[in-house]
Scaffold this active site. Structure first.
Site, mmCIF file in Angstrom:
data_model
loop_
_atom_site.group_PDB
_atom_site.id
_atom_site.type_symbol
_atom_site.label_atom_id
_atom_site.label_comp_id
_atom_site.label_asym_id
_atom_site.label_seq_id
_atom_site.Cartn_x
_atom_site.Cartn_y
_atom_site.Cartn_z
ATOM 1 N N GLU A 21 0.842 -1.201 0.000
ATOM 2 C CA GLU A 21 0.000 0.000 0.000
ATOM 3 C C GLU A 21 0.879 1.253 0.000
ATOM 4 O O GLU A 21 0.576 2.235 -0.682
ATOM 5 C CB GLU A 21 -0.905 0.028 1.228
ATOM 6 C CG GLU A 21 -1.968 -1.043 1.242
ATOM 7 C CD GLU A 21 -2.827 -0.944 2.477
ATOM 8 O OE1 GLU A 21 -4.008 -0.577 2.328
ATOM 9 O OE2 GLU A 21 -2.318 -1.217 3.586
ATOM 10 N N LYS A 98 -11.900 4.171 1.273
ATOM 11 C CA LYS A 98 -10.746 3.407 0.782
ATOM 12 C C LYS A 98 -11.291 2.232 -0.038
ATOM 13 O O LYS A 98 -11.361 1.098 0.420
ATOM 14 C CB LYS A 98 -9.890 2.930 1.958
ATOM 15 C CG LYS A 98 -8.568 2.324 1.560
ATOM 16 C CD LYS A 98 -7.728 2.014 2.800
ATOM 17 C CE LYS A 98 -6.390 1.429 2.417
ATOM 18 N NZ LYS A 98 -5.576 1.114 3.615
#
Length: 119
Positions: A21, A98
């Site tokens: 990420e 997200k």
């Protein structure tokens, strides 16, 4: 309290607890509801007496694309702090989406919503 809302602000950030990420980044989406008294601005037809939502949008995108954090809770707090730095804003509701979170089952979105008020 009056409300000014900005929905669907998008920016690429490198937030998350996993190495991939941080390395690859992903798109985050932010919704804001700013609480303020718009009567003075409306009466005078004066932008300086309200919040300039274009500037707020740019600042939020800068926070999202800026320094990485592990948690979207932390990201939401940083966004709220930035919004409350505007004198006219008395409270803010921030939702951080997200949509590409590392979840192993089918899902549409992950969100964190916080509300903060000027003290």
């Amino acid at each position: 309290m009056d409300r000014v809302a900005l929905r669907g602000l998008r920016a690429r950030g490198h937030h998350g607890v996993f190495d991939h990420e941080r390395a690859e980044g992903q798109t985050f989406v932010v919704d804001l509801v700013l609480g303020l008294d718009t009567r003075p601005a409306a009466a005078a037809d004066d932008l300086t007496l309200t919040v300039h939502y274009g500037i707020v949008a740019e600042e939020v995108v800068a926070v999202v694309s800026g320094e990485p954090v592990d948690l979207i809770e932390t990201l939401a707090q940083r966004i709220a702090d930035r919004c409350l730095a505007h004198e006219a804003v008395q409270e803010v509701e921030v939702t951080v989406h997200k949509p590409n979170a590392p979840v192993t089952v089918p899902f549409d979105d992950v969100t964190v919503t916080i509300t903060r008020r000027r003290t």
